[in-house]
Write an enzyme that holds these catalytic residues in place. Structure first.
Site, PDB file in Angstrom:
ATOM      1  N   SER A 623       0.850  -1.194   0.000  1.00  0.00           N
ATOM      2  CA  SER A 623       0.000   0.000   0.000  1.00  0.00           C
ATOM      3  C   SER A 623       0.891   1.251   0.000  1.00  0.00           C
ATOM      4  CB  SER A 623      -0.953  -0.036   1.188  1.00  0.00           C
ATOM      5  OG  SER A 623      -1.928   0.965   1.088  1.00  0.00           O
ATOM      6  N   ASP A 712      -8.975  -5.462  -5.212  1.00  0.00           N
ATOM      7  CA  ASP A 712      -8.553  -4.295  -4.429  1.00  0.00           C
ATOM      8  C   ASP A 712      -9.282  -3.040  -4.910  1.00  0.00           C
ATOM      9  OD1 ASP A 712      -7.225  -2.390  -2.962  1.00  0.00           O
ATOM     10  OD2 ASP A 712      -5.217  -2.952  -3.615  1.00  0.00           O
ATOM     11  N   HIS A 744      -7.369  -5.536  -0.759  1.00  0.00           N
ATOM     12  CA  HIS A 744      -6.167  -4.753  -0.466  1.00  0.00           C
ATOM     13  C   HIS A 744      -5.164  -5.422   0.491  1.00  0.00           C
ATOM     14  CE1 HIS A 744      -3.796  -1.153  -0.643  1.00  0.00           C
ATOM     15  NE2 HIS A 744      -3.905  -0.928   0.645  1.00  0.00           N
TER      16      HIS A 744
END
Length: 769
Positions: A623, A712, A744
């Site tokens: 991320s 995601d 995610h």
């Protein structure tokens, strides 16, 4: 799992199947270490009883296996030792979505959510010896119960006759079409053999990542004797409810359901991991029809008015009543809501609860723990709590126990509501992470772990000094809750860790005091490498967020990397939680520069201290950590021999229009929330590109592994794929693994397992282990 780009078979020829086979067996030992999730303590005639909820990866089923372990707590007369006499075997809670003991511990509610949108939700009420009741709640009443930890709220009332909870509201009706067109009541009775179909109906906003396909959270109460379910009316559909609790029982006063509510009338931004969504504490009166009521019977189905108890503050969640019922406490992330950061330093507040149950239009909010901007060295750095225990009170009724981040550790705190004194209950000299699980009177049952030690249950005995101040003496449990395999024990046996203080570089005068303080990095290494006088290859770990933190706690996957010969440098750069609001707010508007420089400073510091070989350094992040990973290999192209990025943010300009949190892109790029718009300008897009890793793509030469989830919504897969294609275009070696059913976090058991297996093999290839 799908593979994109590099051919898997060819890769196996280069690396050898033997390495995959060897590593796969070892990582399985780590992935399947159980986790301690929750605990409850109940006092029975034979003494306190512990009930611990645990979970374990089930790789074949690709799910988490949930189970319960019970035990009797015995304390020696000397009061200096304690033992947990566990049951011989745990009991698996097959198919259970949630289990919630009643306040007395005499009943256990088990919720079983369906696997589809047609089957009913099942509620089971268990006694100590058998199943007492089972209720099947059809989809026309409500869908699955929310058990995700955000909207989740399952609460027994004090007399254990009702349970309040949050579940998906029933599906909204959709239009039907047949051979005559739109289906109306006038068509009833026509030939049923002629086909018809359901239309789509109006599109509705969802709460983004992890909530795809989930319907509006709504409030329900089930009578555990009759199974009758009541949908609580009076809550507007613009409010998404969660975290419900019952008001205190008081003779003659009204019963209320108190809950957190998030407004989603205009747009529902992604809410997972995002504390910057405005929310309030609400209350609505509950009428128990089965117990009788002073209300007229013809008004039984009318809605009561809803009360907003926290109008004067932008954030209120995790409602909790004091033991005597005089106060309602709640957490607030007002710094996040007001600034735009997705998480910030929290605060704790209380309001008086009327003894007669008559709520006024306005309430006075009292600060208990204010926001800390910059703390002196060694002092409390601010509150960073994700939730509170359902019963966090000591026997005096005014001392609250909670867990919070304190720099790079998680600690247990004690708050005296009367004096306002806040103190650290977990050991001051411990660099491990501690979390309170449950209270046994004035004693604490906690879980403790470190990067090199698996989670253990600890027991804190309360002692009081002559001045009346409490502290806790921490005892080991002779009979541990679980034992690691020989491979895990052997892998961890030579590991050690320490927290490094790293001075920040390029400190400008305009920075606040808190933003100039050193950052922290957790260094994990093997004592064997020190004996040999060589440095193991180093993996630099950068957490996501960016407003998150990598605590000094056990991570199965990182422990696995440590056990196969890697040192770790886990960097908590400025912007991380746990260091005060000044340091956190210094990063927005400077992402891709300040955070990158902090990580590079930590790496250089480790090299200067002789802790790392500069020729064998890799980097790993997901991320925003992936954002930093791809920035680092672009801005410092000669620093890292290999990299791995999990669902990385590579291009803010292409992400802003398709992510569930477009406001994040604006806030982190500009440093404030005033620039946000649904229609970015060319100037916005230019700034996004300049601050993104893809702007440094021409300098990248580091071989990089990408791990991407098709589902995601936070950082859609196209963001990573664009970057991958750009690297392939310029001849950089890449490998891409795509997980078609993952979102995610990439945290499903098989995905976790396969990801870190490939990360290890990828790093081994370039570090020549």
């Amino acid at each position: 799992m799908d593979s994109y780009g590099t051919d898997t078979v060819k890769e196996l020829d280069q690396t050898s199947e033997e390495e995959y086979a060897t590593q796969s067996k070892l990582i399985k030992e780590f992935i399947t270490i159980p986790s301690i999730d929750k605990a409850w303590i109940f006092n029975s005639g034979s003494g306190p009883q512990a009930m611990v909820a645990m979970s374990q990866a089930n790789l074949l089923a690709n799910k988490r296996r949930k189970f319960m372990l019970s035990g009797h707590i015995s304390k020696e007369s000397s009061n200096l030792s304690v033992n947990f006499h566990w049951a011989p075997f745990p009991v698996e809670m097959t198919g259970a979505s949630a289990f919630v003991p009643s306040p007395s511990g005499l009943k256990l509610l088990v919720v079983r959510n369906p696997d589809d949108k047609e089957s009913p939700t099942k509620f089971e009420i268990w006694s100590s010896s058998h199943l007492e009741k089972e209720f099947h709640i059809p989809q026309k009443v409500h869908g699955s119960v929310y058990v995700d930890g955000w909207f989740e709220g399952i609460s027994w009332n004090s007399d254990e006759t009702c349970v309040a909870y949050v579940a998906e509201e029933p599906s909204l009706p959709k239009p039907t079409f047949d051979h005559l067109g739109y289906y109306t009541k006038d068509n009833v009775g026509l030939d049923k053999d002629i086909g018809s179909w359901k239309g789509q109906g109006d599109w509705e906003e969802e709460w983004g990542e992890a909530y795809a396909g989930k319907r509006q959270p709504a409030l329900f109460v089930i009578n555990v004797d009759s199974g009758e379910v009541e949908h609580i009316k009076g809550v507007p559909r613009s409010i998404s409810v969660g975290q419900v609790v019952w008001s205190p029982s008081s003779k003659g006063s009204a019963k209320y359901l108190v809950f957190a509510g998030w407004l989603g009338d205009k747009r529902k931004f992604g809410i997972k991991y995002c504390y910057n969504r405005p929310c309030s504490i609400y209350a609505i009166k509950f009428r128990d029809a089965s117990a009788g009521s002073d209300e007229p019977k013809d008004n039984a189905k009318e809605a009561f008015p809803i009360h907003n108890l926290t109008k004067s503050i932008s954030s209120g969640f995790s409602p909790l009543f004091s033991k005597d019922g005089k106060f309602l406490l709640f957490l607030s992330a007002k710094t996040a809501v007001d600034s735009g950061a997705h998480w910030g330093t929290e605060s704790l507040h209380k309001i008086n609860w009327p003894s007669d149950g008559k709520l006024s239009e306005s309430t006075d909010i009292v600060d208990l723990i204010p926001v800390v901007n910059c703390a002196d060295d060694g002092c409390f750095p601010g509150l960073y709590v994700t939730g509170l225990l359902s019963d966090p009170w000591l026997s005096d009724g005014h001392t609250l126990m909670l867990s919070s981040y304190w720099h790079s550790c998680r600690v247990i705190l004690s708050l005296n509501m009367l004096s306002g004194e806040l103190s650290r209950a977990s050991p001051n000299d411990s660099d491990c992470s501690w979390s309170v699980l449950a209270l046994d009177g004035d004693d604490i049952v906690a879980v403790c772990s470190s990067p090199v030690s698996v989670p253990e249950i600890k027991y804190g005995k309360k002692v009081v000094d002559p001045a009346g101040r409490p502290s806790w003496q921490w005892l080991d449990i002779p009979n541990p809750i679980f034992k690691s395999s020989e491979k895990v024990t052997s892998g961890l046996s030579s590991l050690e860790f320490k927290i490094l203080k790293v001075p920040v570089s390029n400190v400008s005068e305009c920075l606040t005091k808190g933003a100039k303080k050193p950052i922290e990095a957790i260094y994990v290494s093997s004592s064997k490498s020190k004996e040999n006088g060589i440095c193991d290859p180093l993996v630099v770990i950068v957490h996501g967020g960016p407003h998150s933190v990598a605590p000094c706690s056990f991570s199965k996957t990182l422990a696995y990397l440590s056990s196969i010969g890697y040192s770790l440098l886990i960097v908590n750069y400025r912007g991380s939680l746990g260091f005060g609001e000044d340091a956190l707010q210094s990063l927005p508007g400077k992402v891709g520069s300040q955070d990158v420089n902090d990580v590079l400073s930590a790496v250089d510091h480790a090299v200067e201290m002789g802790l790392a070989d500069p020729s064998r350094i890799t980097v790993l992040g997901g991320s925003h950590g992936g954002f930093l990973t791809t920035h680092l290999i672009g801005q410092a192209p000669n620093k890292f021999v290999a990299a791995a990025a999990r669902n990385p943010v590579c291009n803010l300009a292409s992400m802003v229009g398709i992510t569930d949190i477009p406001d994040w892109c604006f806030f982190e790029a500009y440093g404030d929330r005033t620039h946000y718009t649904e229609a970015p300008s060319p100037e916005d897009m230019s700034r996004f590109h300049q601050m993104s890793p893809i702007s440094h793509i021409s300098k990248v030469k580091t071989p990089t592994l990408f791990l991407l989830g098709t589902m995601d919504l936070r950082v859609p897969i196209s963001n990573g794929i664009q970057y991958v294609r750009a690297l392939k275009e310029k001849g950089v070696e890449v490998k891409v693994l795509v997980f078609p059913n993952d979102n995610h976090p990439l945290d499903r058991p098989q995905t976790d397992y396969e990801s870190f297996l490939n990360i290890a093999v990828w790093f081994n290839k370039y570090c020549k282990l």
